[in-house]
Design a protein around this motif. Structure first.
Motif, short mmCIF file in Angstrom:
data_model
loop_
_atom_site.label_atom_id
_atom_site.label_comp_id
_atom_site.label_asym_id
_atom_site.label_seq_id
_atom_site.Cartn_x
_atom_site.Cartn_y
_atom_site.Cartn_z
N GLY A 186 0.79 -1.23 0.00
CA GLY A 186 0.00 0.00 0.00
C GLY A 186 0.83 1.28 0.00
N GLY A 187 2.14 1.16 0.10
CA GLY A 187 3.01 2.33 0.07
C GLY A 187 2.97 3.15 1.33
N GLU A 188 2.60 2.55 2.45
CA GLU A 188 2.52 3.27 3.72
C GLU A 188 3.90 3.35 4.38
OE1 GLU A 188 -0.58 1.98 6.41
OE2 GLU A 188 -1.64 1.08 4.72
N GLY A 189 4.39 4.53 4.59
CA GLY A 189 5.65 4.71 5.31
C GLY A 189 6.87 4.23 4.57
N CYS A 190 7.94 4.10 5.30
CA CYS A 190 9.22 3.67 4.75
C CYS A 190 9.19 2.18 4.44
CB CYS A 190 10.33 3.99 5.76
SG CYS A 190 11.94 3.34 5.30
N PRO A 191 9.51 1.78 3.23
CA PRO A 191 9.48 0.35 2.88
C PRO A 191 10.34 -0.51 3.79
CG PRO A 191 9.70 1.67 0.91
CD PRO A 191 9.85 2.61 2.07
N ALA A 192 11.50 -0.02 4.20
CA ALA A 192 12.39 -0.81 5.05
C ALA A 192 11.78 -1.04 6.43
CB ALA A 192 13.75 -0.13 5.18
N SER A 193 10.92 -0.14 6.88
CA SER A 193 10.30 -0.32 8.20
C SER A 193 9.28 -1.46 8.19
CB SER A 193 9.64 0.97 8.69
OG SER A 193 8.51 1.29 7.90
N ILE B 281 9.02 -8.17 8.21
CA ILE B 281 8.62 -9.30 7.38
C ILE B 281 9.73 -10.34 7.36
CG2 ILE B 281 8.14 -10.07 5.01
CD1 ILE B 281 6.70 -7.37 4.57
N ALA B 282 10.97 -9.90 7.15
CA ALA B 282 12.11 -10.84 7.12
C ALA B 282 12.23 -11.58 8.45
CB ALA B 282 13.40 -10.09 6.79
N ALA B 283 12.07 -10.86 9.55
CA ALA B 283 12.20 -11.49 10.87
C ALA B 283 11.10 -12.53 11.10
CB ALA B 283 12.15 -10.42 11.97
N TYR B 284 9.87 -12.21 10.73
CA TYR B 284 8.77 -13.15 10.92
C TYR B 284 8.89 -14.35 9.98
CZ TYR B 284 6.53 -9.59 13.82
OH TYR B 284 6.25 -8.68 14.81
N GLU C 33 15.53 -9.92 3.24
CA GLU C 33 16.74 -9.75 4.05
C GLU C 33 17.81 -8.98 3.28
OE1 GLU C 33 18.99 -10.00 7.49
OE2 GLU C 33 16.87 -10.37 7.17
N PHE C 34 18.06 -9.39 2.03
CA PHE C 34 19.09 -8.70 1.24
C PHE C 34 18.66 -7.27 0.89
CE2 PHE C 34 20.53 -13.12 -0.03
CZ PHE C 34 21.59 -13.11 0.85
N ALA C 35 17.38 -7.07 0.64
CA ALA C 35 16.89 -5.71 0.37
C ALA C 35 17.10 -4.82 1.59
CB ALA C 35 15.42 -5.74 -0.04
N ASN C 36 16.90 -5.37 2.78
CA ASN C 36 17.12 -4.58 4.00
C ASN C 36 18.58 -4.21 4.17
OD1 ASN C 36 14.45 -4.53 4.90
ND2 ASN C 36 14.65 -6.55 5.80
N VAL C 37 19.46 -5.15 3.92
CA VAL C 37 20.90 -4.87 4.03
C VAL C 37 21.29 -3.83 2.98
CG1 VAL C 37 23.21 -5.86 3.71
CG2 VAL C 37 21.47 -7.11 5.03
N ASP C 38 20.82 -4.02 1.75
CA ASP C 38 21.14 -3.07 0.68
C ASP C 38 20.57 -1.69 0.96
OD1 ASP C 38 22.47 -5.12 -0.58
OD2 ASP C 38 20.95 -5.43 -2.15
N TRP C 39 19.44 -1.62 1.63
CA TRP C 39 18.81 -0.33 1.97
C TRP C 39 19.79 0.55 2.74
CZ3 TRP C 39 14.13 1.57 0.48
CH2 TRP C 39 13.67 2.71 1.14
N ASP C 40 20.48 -0.06 3.69
CA ASP C 40 21.44 0.70 4.50
C ASP C 40 22.76 0.92 3.76
OD1 ASP C 40 19.71 0.91 6.64
OD2 ASP C 40 20.38 -0.98 7.54
N GLU D 155 21.60 5.23 -2.40
CA GLU D 155 21.28 5.78 -3.72
C GLU D 155 20.36 4.85 -4.52
OE1 GLU D 155 24.97 3.28 -4.09
OE2 GLU D 155 24.29 4.79 -2.67
N ASP D 156 20.23 3.61 -4.11
CA ASP D 156 19.39 2.64 -4.82
C ASP D 156 18.04 2.41 -4.13
OD1 ASP D 156 21.26 2.18 -6.79
OD2 ASP D 156 22.10 0.40 -5.82
N ARG D 157 17.65 3.28 -3.25
CA ARG D 157 16.44 3.03 -2.46
C ARG D 157 15.16 2.98 -3.29
NH1 ARG D 157 17.80 5.98 3.30
NH2 ARG D 157 19.24 4.32 3.95
N GLU D 158 15.12 3.73 -4.36
CA GLU D 158 13.91 3.67 -5.20
C GLU D 158 13.78 2.28 -5.82
OE1 GLU D 158 12.06 5.81 -9.13
OE2 GLU D 158 13.34 6.99 -7.81
N ARG D 159 14.87 1.73 -6.34
CA ARG D 159 14.87 0.39 -6.91
C ARG D 159 14.57 -0.65 -5.84
NH1 ARG D 159 18.33 -3.59 -6.87
NH2 ARG D 159 19.98 -2.35 -5.94
N LEU D 160 15.14 -0.46 -4.65
CA LEU D 160 14.90 -1.39 -3.55
C LEU D 160 13.45 -1.36 -3.08
CD1 LEU D 160 18.20 -0.82 -1.57
CD2 LEU D 160 17.53 -2.91 -2.78
N SER D 161 12.86 -0.18 -3.09
CA SER D 161 11.44 -0.05 -2.71
C SER D 161 10.58 -0.88 -3.65
CB SER D 161 10.99 1.41 -2.78
OG SER D 161 11.64 2.18 -1.83
#
Length: 167
Positions: A94-101, A106-109, A132-139, A143-149
């Motif tokens: 739904g695009g609510e808030g920061c995707p990494a949040s 989700i990865a933990a659960y 998991e990899f998207a979360n690591v790459d987020w940090d 500069e790639d956050r749009e692609r990661l989202s």
């Protein structure tokens, strides 16, 4: 309301004791969440918690967090984990808030679900690694956050459309 939903799921997983429910209710009231059963629960002494579980359930129904006819609440730990994964995946899609949040929980659960070794384990493995990899790459690659989202949202859609249906 998210804090109350989190507390409900933690209670369902046995991570919150009945004695803690009155304080959870009091905190919700302070944040502006209000219902008759929540007010009553906030007034229960922690040592008189026999009725706290039922009051908590009634408050969740009054607030729309729990369906009135849901008889399997809180359900098994697996069901609570699946509910939490769906909740965060829907927020992500739904695009609510920061995707990494949303992607982090989700990865933990998913990791916990995989550890249970249920029949859907193999279907969730790839999705777990996507998150998991998207979360690591987020940090690591801001500069790639749009692609990661986009990648996180696509994984969330796959998750909602696929392996959780059998849970």
């Amino acid at each position: 309301m998210d804090e109350l939903r989190d507390a409900a799921d933690a209670f369902g997983r046995g991570e919150v004791a009945r004695a803690d429910l009155p304080m959870i209710a009091a905190h919700a009231l302070v944040r502006g969440v209000d219902s008759p059963a929540l007010c009553e629960l906030a007034g229960v002494h922690r040592d008189d918690g026999a009725e706290a579980g039922e009051l908590f359930r009634a408050a969740l129904v009054e607030l729309g967090v729990l369906a009135a006819g849901e008889v399997d609440w809180p359900g098994s730990s697996t069901k609570v984990l699946v509910r939490r994964v769906r909740y965060y995946a829907e927020k992500l899609v739904g695009g609510e808030g920061c995707p990494a949040s949303h992607s982090g929980p989700i990865a933990a659960y998913l990791y916990e679900l995989i550890r249970f070794g249920e029949p859907w384990e193999s279907a969730l493995n790839d999705l777990f690694y996507d998150f998991e990899f998207a979360n690591v790459d987020w940090d690591e690659y801001p500069e790639d956050r749009e692609r990661l989202s986009i990648r996180m949202r696509e994984a969330a859609v796959k998750l909602l459309e696929g392996p959780l249906d059998n849970c």
